[in-house]
Each structure stands twice: as structure tokens, then as C-alpha cells.
Design a protein around this motif. Structure first.
Motif: not given
Length: 107
Positions: A37-45, A87-98, A100-107
Motif C-alpha cells: 500500500r503506497l503512501r500515495g494511495g496506490g497498490l502494487r503486487a 537479480q532475476p525479476p519478480l512476477r508482477v500482479y494486477d491489483v486494485r481495490t473496490d 469490499d477491499g483488495i482484488l488481485m486480477l489475473t487474466t
């Protein structure tokens, strides 16, 4: 950047479970995911396990753009997962809020 592709939405919990400026680890479909949960209000996963030595990425220090692994100070871009320290990269996931809370989206 590597993403997980399962075509599903995962409800992780309330945004308030993650203090501003910190991260939490979640288990999703057999993967450990670090949500910040970033200080600017966004989310990253991203992947919650450092590819260098298995460090707990969710416990790392963050700013608006990067996370630093708490074990060996490797730095990863939160938007791309790419390491700035070779180093090798981390996987990045699409995450957002609604409502009811945190949603992680995978497509």
C-alpha cells in the motif's frame, strides 16, 4: 515483466489490513504474493519471495517505485518487477481495490 495468467479474480481482504507504506504477503493459487500500500494511495503486487535467496519481499522497505529485499538489499521496481541490482525479476500482479477491499486480477 512476468505475470501469472489464470483468468480469475481473487479477493484478498480489506485495504486497511495493510498499513500505508507497508506490505503484506498473501497465498493465492499456490503462489506467495506481496501486496504493498503506497503512501500515495496506490497498490502494487509482486512475488513475495526474493529470487536471490528467498527473502520475504513483503517485509522490505518501499517507496513510490521500488521495494528493497530485507535480506540482501536487492532492489526491485514495483511496476515491472525488474531488479536494479542484477537479480532475476519478480512476477508482477494486477491489483486494485473496490468497495469490499483488495482484488488481485489475473487474466
Amino acid at each position: 515483466m512476468t505475470t501469472v495468467d489464470t483468468g480469475r479474480t481473487h479477493r484478498l481482504g480489506p485495504v486497511t489490513d495493510i498499513p500505508v507504506g507497508e506490505g503484506r504477503a498473501y497465498a493465492v493459487d499456490g503462489h506467495q504474493i506481496a501486496v504493498f500500500r503506497l503512501r500515495g494511495g496506490g497498490l502494487r503486487a509482486v512475488s513475495a519471495v526474493c529470487p536471490h535467496a528467498g527473502g520475504p519481499i513483503a517485509d522490505g522497505l518501499i517507496d513510490a517505485k521500488v521495494v528493497i529485499c530485507p535480506l540482501h538489499q536487492h532492489v526491485y521496481d514495483l511496476a515491472t518487477g525488474c531488479s536494479t541490482t542484477g537479480q532475476p525479476p519478480l512476477r508482477v500482479y494486477d491489483v486494485r481495490t473496490d468497495d469490499d477491499g483488495i482484488l488481485m486480477l489475473t487474466t
